[in-house]
Design a protein around this motif. Structure first.
Motif, mmCIF file in Angstrom:
data_model
loop_
_atom_site.group_PDB
_atom_site.id
_atom_site.type_symbol
_atom_site.label_atom_id
_atom_site.label_comp_id
_atom_site.label_asym_id
_atom_site.label_seq_id
_atom_site.Cartn_x
_atom_site.Cartn_y
_atom_site.Cartn_z
ATOM 1 N N ASP A 128 0.813 -1.218 0.000
ATOM 2 C CA ASP A 128 0.000 0.000 0.000
ATOM 3 C C ASP A 128 0.847 1.269 0.000
ATOM 4 O OD1 ASP A 128 -2.807 -1.107 0.273
ATOM 5 O OD2 ASP A 128 -1.734 -2.167 1.854
ATOM 6 N N ALA A 129 2.063 1.204 0.512
ATOM 7 C CA ALA A 129 2.966 2.367 0.493
ATOM 8 C C ALA A 129 4.390 1.864 0.701
ATOM 9 C CB ALA A 129 2.597 3.358 1.587
ATOM 10 N N ILE A 130 5.349 2.655 0.202
ATOM 11 C CA ILE A 130 6.771 2.321 0.400
ATOM 12 C C ILE A 130 7.492 3.565 0.907
ATOM 13 C CG2 ILE A 130 8.893 1.462 -0.665
ATOM 14 C CD1 ILE A 130 7.135 0.277 -2.918
ATOM 15 N N LEU A 131 8.264 3.393 1.966
ATOM 16 C CA LEU A 131 9.123 4.465 2.471
ATOM 17 C C LEU A 131 10.566 4.080 2.172
ATOM 18 C CD1 LEU A 131 6.473 4.970 4.010
ATOM 19 C CD2 LEU A 131 7.826 5.484 6.029
ATOM 20 N N PHE A 132 11.359 5.057 1.758
ATOM 21 C CA PHE A 132 12.768 4.796 1.482
ATOM 22 C C PHE A 132 13.639 5.538 2.485
ATOM 23 C CE2 PHE A 132 10.795 3.810 -2.574
ATOM 24 C CZ PHE A 132 11.460 2.646 -2.951
ATOM 25 N N THR A 133 14.725 4.883 2.902
ATOM 26 C CA THR A 133 15.649 5.514 3.842
ATOM 27 C C THR A 133 16.733 6.301 3.094
ATOM 28 O OG1 THR A 133 16.987 3.494 3.930
ATOM 29 C CG2 THR A 133 15.279 3.786 5.632
ATOM 30 N N HIS A 134 17.246 5.729 2.001
ATOM 31 C CA HIS A 134 18.275 6.383 1.191
ATOM 32 C C HIS A 134 18.495 5.552 -0.063
ATOM 33 C CE1 HIS A 134 20.451 3.325 3.409
ATOM 34 N NE2 HIS A 134 21.597 3.613 2.841
ATOM 35 N N ALA A 135 19.383 6.061 -0.938
ATOM 36 C CA ALA A 135 19.462 5.483 -2.288
ATOM 37 C C ALA A 135 20.592 4.469 -2.473
ATOM 38 C CB ALA A 135 19.595 6.609 -3.317
ATOM 39 N N HIS A 136 21.158 3.962 -1.390
ATOM 40 C CA HIS A 136 22.182 2.922 -1.581
ATOM 41 C C HIS A 136 21.556 1.663 -2.194
ATOM 42 C CE1 HIS A 136 25.321 4.691 1.437
ATOM 43 N NE2 HIS A 136 25.429 5.182 0.232
ATOM 44 N N ILE A 183 1.854 3.261 -6.695
ATOM 45 C CA ILE A 183 2.062 3.044 -5.262
ATOM 46 C C ILE A 183 2.701 4.301 -4.674
ATOM 47 C CG2 ILE A 183 3.317 1.677 -3.532
ATOM 48 C CD1 ILE A 183 3.069 -0.736 -5.367
ATOM 49 N N GLU A 184 2.138 4.756 -3.566
ATOM 50 C CA GLU A 184 2.659 5.959 -2.902
ATOM 51 C C GLU A 184 4.010 5.659 -2.270
ATOM 52 O OE1 GLU A 184 -0.343 9.015 -1.014
ATOM 53 O OE2 GLU A 184 -0.300 7.095 0.045
ATOM 54 N N CYS A 185 5.031 6.448 -2.645
ATOM 55 C CA CYS A 185 6.378 6.265 -2.084
ATOM 56 C C CYS A 185 6.881 7.575 -1.484
ATOM 57 C CB CYS A 185 7.350 5.823 -3.176
ATOM 58 S SG CYS A 185 6.940 4.230 -3.902
ATOM 59 N N PHE A 186 7.669 7.465 -0.446
ATOM 60 C CA PHE A 186 8.173 8.640 0.262
ATOM 61 C C PHE A 186 9.660 8.440 0.574
ATOM 62 C CE2 PHE A 186 3.745 7.893 1.202
ATOM 63 C CZ PHE A 186 3.153 9.140 1.047
ATOM 64 N N GLY A 187 10.396 9.548 0.626
ATOM 65 C CA GLY A 187 11.813 9.453 0.976
ATOM 66 C C GLY A 187 12.396 10.843 1.147
ATOM 67 N N PRO A 188 13.683 10.919 1.475
ATOM 68 C CA PRO A 188 14.336 12.229 1.567
ATOM 69 C C PRO A 188 14.285 12.922 0.205
ATOM 70 C CG PRO A 188 15.758 10.472 2.441
ATOM 71 C CD PRO A 188 14.604 9.799 1.772
ATOM 72 N N PRO A 189 14.164 14.273 0.151
ATOM 73 C CA PRO A 189 14.113 14.980 -1.135
ATOM 74 C C PRO A 189 15.289 14.619 -2.052
ATOM 75 C CG PRO A 189 13.557 16.475 0.650
ATOM 76 C CD PRO A 189 13.970 15.189 1.300
ATOM 77 N N THR A 212 20.174 10.601 4.542
ATOM 78 C CA THR A 212 19.580 9.337 4.966
ATOM 79 C C THR A 212 18.563 9.572 6.074
ATOM 80 O OG1 THR A 212 21.721 8.331 4.564
ATOM 81 C CG2 THR A 212 20.157 7.005 5.756
ATOM 82 N N TYR A 213 17.458 8.813 6.015
ATOM 83 C CA TYR A 213 16.426 8.910 7.041
ATOM 84 C C TYR A 213 16.293 7.616 7.825
ATOM 85 C CZ TYR A 213 14.114 13.199 5.249
ATOM 86 O OH TYR A 213 13.802 14.482 4.876
ATOM 87 N N GLY A 214 15.979 7.758 9.117
ATOM 88 C CA GLY A 214 15.257 6.721 9.829
ATOM 89 C C GLY A 214 13.823 7.219 9.912
ATOM 90 N N TYR A 215 12.918 6.385 10.402
ATOM 91 C CA TYR A 215 11.523 6.816 10.558
ATOM 92 C C TYR A 215 11.012 6.427 11.938
ATOM 93 C CZ TYR A 215 11.419 7.635 5.532
ATOM 94 O OH TYR A 215 11.678 8.107 4.259
ATOM 95 N N ARG A 216 10.256 7.359 12.546
ATOM 96 C CA ARG A 216 9.534 7.035 13.775
ATOM 97 C C ARG A 216 8.065 6.859 13.420
ATOM 98 N NH1 ARG A 216 10.144 9.338 19.863
ATOM 99 N NH2 ARG A 216 8.286 8.345 20.699
ATOM 100 N N PHE A 217 7.408 5.831 13.971
ATOM 101 C CA PHE A 217 5.987 5.570 13.729
ATOM 102 C C PHE A 217 5.435 4.871 14.973
ATOM 103 C CE2 PHE A 217 6.917 1.097 12.773
ATOM 104 C CZ PHE A 217 8.253 1.183 12.420
ATOM 105 N N PHE A 218 4.168 5.215 15.335
ATOM 106 C CA PHE A 218 3.631 4.793 16.632
ATOM 107 C C PHE A 218 4.726 5.060 17.675
ATOM 108 C CE2 PHE A 218 1.263 2.108 13.548
ATOM 109 C CZ PHE A 218 0.039 2.712 13.731
ATOM 110 N N ASN A 219 5.083 4.040 18.486
ATOM 111 C CA ASN A 219 6.137 4.307 19.464
ATOM 112 C C ASN A 219 7.404 3.507 19.152
ATOM 113 O OD1 ASN A 219 6.625 6.156 21.366
ATOM 114 N ND2 ASN A 219 5.803 4.978 23.091
ATOM 115 N N ALA A 220 7.666 3.418 17.836
ATOM 116 C CA ALA A 220 8.840 2.672 17.376
ATOM 117 C C ALA A 220 9.645 3.545 16.416
ATOM 118 C CB ALA A 220 8.388 1.399 16.659
#
Ligand SMILES: [Zn+2]
Ligand SMILES: [Zn+2]
Ligand SMILES: [Zn+2]
Length: 258
Positions: free
Chosen positions: A70-78, A99-105, A160-168
């Motif tokens: 349903d969605a993809i998040l990317f941390t970085h382009a390695h 598919i909705e994708c998200f990542g650093p600009p 590079t990103y990490g992601y926080r979601f809920f309490n993780a």
């Protein structure tokens, strides 16, 4: 329970076993020491959110029977986090929505250059291409009904990103976390973080450095990931347990609830 996390891969860029290596970890018969490239799947309210299309994505989708995306998040382009991108075609027909994708600009412009064929106006004849809508994010956003907050971290020269979601929080590739980003990581129930190997590395935390971050952030529970072939799961898990910080070494197929 808000969500279920499945560790699809917990290995570093070359995976474990490493090609042509005969070290004790690569030769180990234990499934805990077999590590595909790093990725997790988050299932929440019946929707599937993937973090990174790893170089092993096809194997992971088959092994863990991922039926929908349903969605993809990317941390970085390695390469280890991105190059499974073409395999998301399996979840699309010629008329299904992107598919909705998200990542650093910076990631978004990099991907548009390196994978230009994905973004052509007109789909080429035959074979098809993955269809994604790619959004660069700098603040909290919603993906498939879940709120995510990007955590910018230092990992060599790429943004590079990490992601926080809920309490993780999930931070697979990191060497240094700025004070500003550390502030976004207090009060966690679950921290999933890079702990590459025993020796220091220029762009990744090693085990001792990751332990120091755990001591500062004090999450209720920590899982180490992005592990290379210097770490024998069984013996290092025992050593970490002795620290009394509630740290475990993650392994492929581990499922946790948050
Ligand atoms: Zn990586
Ligand atoms: Zn090895
Ligand atoms: Zn990386």
């Amino acid at each position: 329970m808000n969500a279920k996390i499945t560790f699809l891969g917990t290995g570093t860029s070359h995976g474990v076993p490493k090609i042509n290596c005969e070290c004790a970890v690569c030769a180990s018969k234990s499934s805990f020491n077999k590590r595909l490239r790093c990725s997790i799947l988050i299932e929440s309210a019946g929707r599937n959110i993937l973090i990174d299309t790893s170089a092993d994505f096809r194997s992971q989708a088959l092994k863990f029977k991922i039926k929908t995306l349903d969605a993809i998040l990317f941390t970085h382009a390695h390469a280890d986090h991105l190059h499974g991108i073409d395999d998301i075609r399996a979840y699309q027909t010629r008329i299904s929505p992107a598919i909705e994708c998200f990542g650093p600009p910076e990631f978004c412009s990099d991907v548009k250059n390196r994978f230009a064929y994905i973004f052509l106006e007109k789909m080429p004849m035959g074979g098809g291409t993955p269809r994604i809508s790619l959004t660069g994010v700098t603040d909290s956003f919603e993906a498939a009904g879940v709120k995510f907050t990007p955590i910018p971290v230092v990992h060599g020269s790429v943004q590079t990103y990490g992601y926080r979601f809920f309490n993780a929080a999930y931070i697979p590739d990191v060497k240094f976390i700025t004070e500003e980003s550390m502030k976004l990581l207090y009060g966690l129930d679950i921290l999933i973080i890079d702990a590459l190997r025993l020796r220091p590395h220029t762009t990744h935390l090693n085990l001792d450095e990751a332990v120091e971050i755990v001591k500062i952030l004090k999450p209720k529970k920590t899982y180490f990931t992005h592990i290379d072939h210097e770490i024998m799961h069984e013996s290092e898990s025992e050593r970490l347990a002795g620290l009394g910080l509630n740290i475990e070494i993650a392994y492929d197929g581990l499922v946790i609830e948050i």
